[in-house]
Design a protein around this motif. Structure first.
Motif, PDB file in Angstrom:
ATOM      1  N   GLU A 224       5.138   4.169 -18.168  1.00  0.00           N
ATOM      2  CA  GLU A 224       3.824   4.237 -17.554  1.00  0.00           C
ATOM      3  C   GLU A 224       3.889   5.102 -16.308  1.00  0.00           C
ATOM      4  OE1 GLU A 224       1.654   0.012 -18.242  1.00  0.00           O
ATOM      5  OE2 GLU A 224       3.380  -0.037 -16.894  1.00  0.00           O
ATOM      6  N   LEU A 225       2.801   5.795 -16.054  1.00  0.00           N
ATOM      7  CA  LEU A 225       2.605   6.534 -14.816  1.00  0.00           C
ATOM      8  C   LEU A 225       1.409   5.904 -14.117  1.00  0.00           C
ATOM      9  CD1 LEU A 225       3.001  10.136 -16.253  1.00  0.00           C
ATOM     10  CD2 LEU A 225       4.738   8.714 -15.142  1.00  0.00           C
ATOM     11  N   TRP A 226       1.605   5.517 -12.874  1.00  0.00           N
ATOM     12  CA  TRP A 226       0.556   4.833 -12.107  1.00  0.00           C
ATOM     13  C   TRP A 226       0.186   5.662 -10.880  1.00  0.00           C
ATOM     14  CZ3 TRP A 226       3.420  -0.465 -11.306  1.00  0.00           C
ATOM     15  CH2 TRP A 226       3.548  -1.138 -12.535  1.00  0.00           C
ATOM     16  N   GLU A 227      -1.112   5.636 -10.542  1.00  0.00           N
ATOM     17  CA  GLU A 227      -1.587   6.257  -9.313  1.00  0.00           C
ATOM     18  C   GLU A 227      -2.484   5.251  -8.580  1.00  0.00           C
ATOM     19  OE1 GLU A 227      -2.961  10.615  -8.598  1.00  0.00           O
ATOM     20  OE2 GLU A 227      -4.710   9.437  -9.222  1.00  0.00           O
ATOM     21  N   PHE A 228      -2.275   5.113  -7.277  1.00  0.00           N
ATOM     22  CA  PHE A 228      -2.955   4.095  -6.483  1.00  0.00           C
ATOM     23  C   PHE A 228      -3.858   4.691  -5.419  1.00  0.00           C
ATOM     24  CE2 PHE A 228       0.800   2.147  -8.199  1.00  0.00           C
ATOM     25  CZ  PHE A 228       0.382   0.880  -8.551  1.00  0.00           C
ATOM     26  N   THR A 229      -4.865   3.905  -5.048  1.00  0.00           N
ATOM     27  CA  THR A 229      -5.713   4.228  -3.904  1.00  0.00           C
ATOM     28  C   THR A 229      -5.012   3.758  -2.632  1.00  0.00           C
ATOM     29  OG1 THR A 229      -6.868   2.110  -4.024  1.00  0.00           O
ATOM     30  CG2 THR A 229      -7.831   3.969  -5.264  1.00  0.00           C
ATOM     31  N   GLU A 230      -5.560   4.162  -1.493  1.00  0.00           N
ATOM     32  CA  GLU A 230      -4.956   3.768  -0.213  1.00  0.00           C
ATOM     33  C   GLU A 230      -4.971   2.258   0.002  1.00  0.00           C
ATOM     34  OE1 GLU A 230      -9.178   4.482  -0.037  1.00  0.00           O
ATOM     35  OE2 GLU A 230      -7.611   5.930  -0.473  1.00  0.00           O
ATOM     36  N   ASN A 231      -5.866   1.528  -0.686  1.00  0.00           N
ATOM     37  CA  ASN A 231      -5.908   0.067  -0.517  1.00  0.00           C
ATOM     38  C   ASN A 231      -5.107  -0.664  -1.594  1.00  0.00           C
ATOM     39  OD1 ASN A 231      -7.795   0.692  -2.470  1.00  0.00           O
ATOM     40  ND2 ASN A 231      -9.177  -0.964  -1.889  1.00  0.00           N
TER      41      ASN A 231
ATOM     42  N   LEU B 204      11.155  -0.402 -12.303  1.00  0.00           N
ATOM     43  CA  LEU B 204      10.832   0.785 -11.517  1.00  0.00           C
ATOM     44  C   LEU B 204      11.704   1.946 -11.991  1.00  0.00           C
ATOM     45  CD1 LEU B 204       9.461   2.150  -9.072  1.00  0.00           C
ATOM     46  CD2 LEU B 204      11.355   1.271  -7.677  1.00  0.00           C
ATOM     47  N   TRP B 205      11.078   3.067 -12.269  1.00  0.00           N
ATOM     48  CA  TRP B 205      11.805   4.254 -12.715  1.00  0.00           C
ATOM     49  C   TRP B 205      11.809   5.319 -11.619  1.00  0.00           C
ATOM     50  CZ3 TRP B 205      15.127   4.606 -16.455  1.00  0.00           C
ATOM     51  CH2 TRP B 205      15.505   5.843 -16.953  1.00  0.00           C
ATOM     52  N   GLY B 206      10.708   5.410 -10.879  1.00  0.00           N
ATOM     53  CA  GLY B 206      10.627   6.375  -9.790  1.00  0.00           C
ATOM     54  C   GLY B 206       9.340   6.178  -9.006  1.00  0.00           C
ATOM     55  N   PHE B 207       9.247   6.816  -7.840  1.00  0.00           N
ATOM     56  CA  PHE B 207       8.054   6.693  -7.006  1.00  0.00           C
ATOM     57  C   PHE B 207       7.973   7.886  -6.074  1.00  0.00           C
ATOM     58  CE2 PHE B 207      11.550   4.796  -4.791  1.00  0.00           C
ATOM     59  CZ  PHE B 207      11.394   5.228  -3.485  1.00  0.00           C
ATOM     60  N   ARG B 208       6.757   8.199  -5.646  1.00  0.00           N
ATOM     61  CA  ARG B 208       6.523   9.245  -4.648  1.00  0.00           C
ATOM     62  C   ARG B 208       5.106   9.065  -4.121  1.00  0.00           C
ATOM     63  NH1 ARG B 208       6.507  14.561  -7.227  1.00  0.00           N
ATOM     64  NH2 ARG B 208       4.275  14.238  -7.388  1.00  0.00           N
ATOM     65  N   GLY B 209       4.962   8.923  -2.847  1.00  0.00           N
ATOM     66  CA  GLY B 209       3.641   8.815  -2.245  1.00  0.00           C
ATOM     67  C   GLY B 209       2.862   7.632  -2.804  1.00  0.00           C
ATOM     68  N   ASN B 210       1.777   7.946  -3.516  1.00  0.00           N
ATOM     69  CA  ASN B 210       0.919   6.902  -4.091  1.00  0.00           C
ATOM     70  C   ASN B 210       1.128   6.745  -5.598  1.00  0.00           C
ATOM     71  OD1 ASN B 210      -0.316   9.313  -4.905  1.00  0.00           O
ATOM     72  ND2 ASN B 210      -2.374   8.429  -4.776  1.00  0.00           N
ATOM     73  N   ARG B 211       2.263   7.226  -6.102  1.00  0.00           N
ATOM     74  CA  ARG B 211       2.531   7.167  -7.543  1.00  0.00           C
ATOM     75  C   ARG B 211       3.825   6.421  -7.831  1.00  0.00           C
ATOM     76  NH1 ARG B 211       0.773  13.349  -8.873  1.00  0.00           N
ATOM     77  NH2 ARG B 211      -1.470  12.939  -8.751  1.00  0.00           N
TER      78      ARG B 211
ATOM     79  N   PHE C  46       0.822  -1.197   0.000  1.00  0.00           N
ATOM     80  CA  PHE C  46       0.000   0.000   0.000  1.00  0.00           C
ATOM     81  C   PHE C  46       0.864   1.259   0.000  1.00  0.00           C
ATOM     82  CE2 PHE C  46      -2.194  -3.238   2.667  1.00  0.00           C
ATOM     83  CZ  PHE C  46      -3.192  -3.556   1.751  1.00  0.00           C
ATOM     84  N   PRO C  47       0.343   2.333  -0.599  1.00  0.00           N
ATOM     85  CA  PRO C  47       1.059   3.599  -0.495  1.00  0.00           C
ATOM     86  C   PRO C  47       0.955   4.148   0.930  1.00  0.00           C
ATOM     87  CG  PRO C  47      -0.975   3.867  -1.761  1.00  0.00           C
ATOM     88  CD  PRO C  47      -0.867   2.415  -1.395  1.00  0.00           C
ATOM     89  N   PRO C  48       1.877   5.030   1.279  1.00  0.00           N
ATOM     90  CA  PRO C  48       2.960   5.564   0.454  1.00  0.00           C
ATOM     91  C   PRO C  48       4.060   4.513   0.248  1.00  0.00           C
ATOM     92  CG  PRO C  48       3.117   6.451   2.676  1.00  0.00           C
ATOM     93  CD  PRO C  48       1.866   5.613   2.634  1.00  0.00           C
ATOM     94  N   PHE C  49       4.613   4.518  -0.961  1.00  0.00           N
ATOM     95  CA  PHE C  49       5.612   3.526  -1.333  1.00  0.00           C
ATOM     96  C   PHE C  49       7.019   3.961  -0.938  1.00  0.00           C
ATOM     97  CE2 PHE C  49       2.200   3.066  -4.547  1.00  0.00           C
ATOM     98  CZ  PHE C  49       1.784   1.787  -4.208  1.00  0.00           C
ATOM     99  N   ASP C  50       7.826   2.978  -0.580  1.00  0.00           N
ATOM    100  CA  ASP C  50       9.265   3.188  -0.481  1.00  0.00           C
ATOM    101  C   ASP C  50       9.882   2.391  -1.638  1.00  0.00           C
ATOM    102  OD1 ASP C  50       9.440   0.449   0.328  1.00  0.00           O
ATOM    103  OD2 ASP C  50       9.555   0.985   2.444  1.00  0.00           O
ATOM    104  N   GLU C  51      11.188   2.389  -1.743  1.00  0.00           N
ATOM    105  CA  GLU C  51      11.807   1.727  -2.886  1.00  0.00           C
ATOM    106  C   GLU C  51      11.465   0.239  -2.952  1.00  0.00           C
ATOM    107  OE1 GLU C  51      15.959   1.530  -5.393  1.00  0.00           O
ATOM    108  OE2 GLU C  51      15.919   2.599  -3.480  1.00  0.00           O
ATOM    109  N   ALA C  52      11.471  -0.424  -1.820  1.00  0.00           N
ATOM    110  CA  ALA C  52      11.190  -1.868  -1.796  1.00  0.00           C
ATOM    111  C   ALA C  52       9.744  -2.165  -2.164  1.00  0.00           C
ATOM    112  CB  ALA C  52      11.517  -2.446  -0.422  1.00  0.00           C
ATOM    113  N   THR C  53       8.788  -1.401  -1.610  1.00  0.00           N
ATOM    114  CA  THR C  53       7.382  -1.695  -1.908  1.00  0.00           C
ATOM    115  C   THR C  53       7.013  -1.264  -3.323  1.00  0.00           C
ATOM    116  OG1 THR C  53       6.643   0.355  -0.837  1.00  0.00           O
ATOM    117  CG2 THR C  53       6.669  -1.670   0.502  1.00  0.00           C
ATOM    118  N   ALA C  54       7.631  -0.198  -3.827  1.00  0.00           N
ATOM    119  CA  ALA C  54       7.391   0.203  -5.219  1.00  0.00           C
ATOM    120  C   ALA C  54       7.908  -0.873  -6.167  1.00  0.00           C
ATOM    121  CB  ALA C  54       8.041   1.550  -5.513  1.00  0.00           C
TER     122      ALA C  54
END
Length: 152
Positions: free
Chosen positions: A107-114, A77-84, A7-15
């Motif tokens: 691709e650009l992805w945006e996630f919900t809290e779940n 993985l190219w990058g991540f921030r918060g829920n993206r 779940f977001p917010p993502f860190d490098e491992a979870t992204a």
């Protein structure tokens, strides 16, 4: 809606985990399975097409894999921030006439809290290749996970 960890917010491992899970799912070429990672009202831009909702995603993927034969995908993985999350990817497939293709994209992805993806924007370019130039064969073996994709 069901939860889809991590779940977001993502860190490098979870992204990275989210990216690998998407790669694994898409390599099944099972539209119903893949669509479960998206919200029921998910919005996509894929090349020049706009797709809204899980049912439309299933139909889009069904048509895609009917024409993109022996499809095999790699994501990075190219990058991540918060829920993206930003991803670059390559896939190979052939058409009904036997022409092989390598497709490069971002691709650009945006996630919900779940953890479901509510937005996906994909820009993709295709390059014809010979069968001898292929380098992606089926799902990624465990020994190749985490390897960077070549630029071309």
């Amino acid at each position: 809606m069901s939860d889809r960890p991590p779940f977001p917010p993502f860190d490098e491992a979870t992204a990275a985990q989210k990216v690998q899970a998407a790669e694994d799912a898409w390599n099944t070429r099972d539209p119903e399975k893949v669509a479960l990672a998206y919200t029921p009202d998910s919005v996509w831009r894929n090349r020049d097409q706009h797709v809204v909702g899980r049912d439309a995603i299933v139909e889009f993927l069904r048509r895609k894999w009917e024409r993109e034969l022996d499809y095999a995908l790699r994501k990075e993985l190219w990058g991540f921030r918060g829920n993206r999350i930003a991803v670059r990817f390559q896939y190979e497939c052939h058409d009904a006439e036997g022409q092989w293709w390598r497709s490069y994209g971002n691709e650009l992805w945006e996630f919900t809290e779940n953890g479901l993806m509510r937005r996906r924007e994909a820009s993709i370019n295709d390059r014809p290749i010979t069968e001898a130039e292929r380098r992606i064969f089926g799902p990624r073996p465990e020994s190749e996970r985490g390897q960077l994709l070549p630029v071309f």
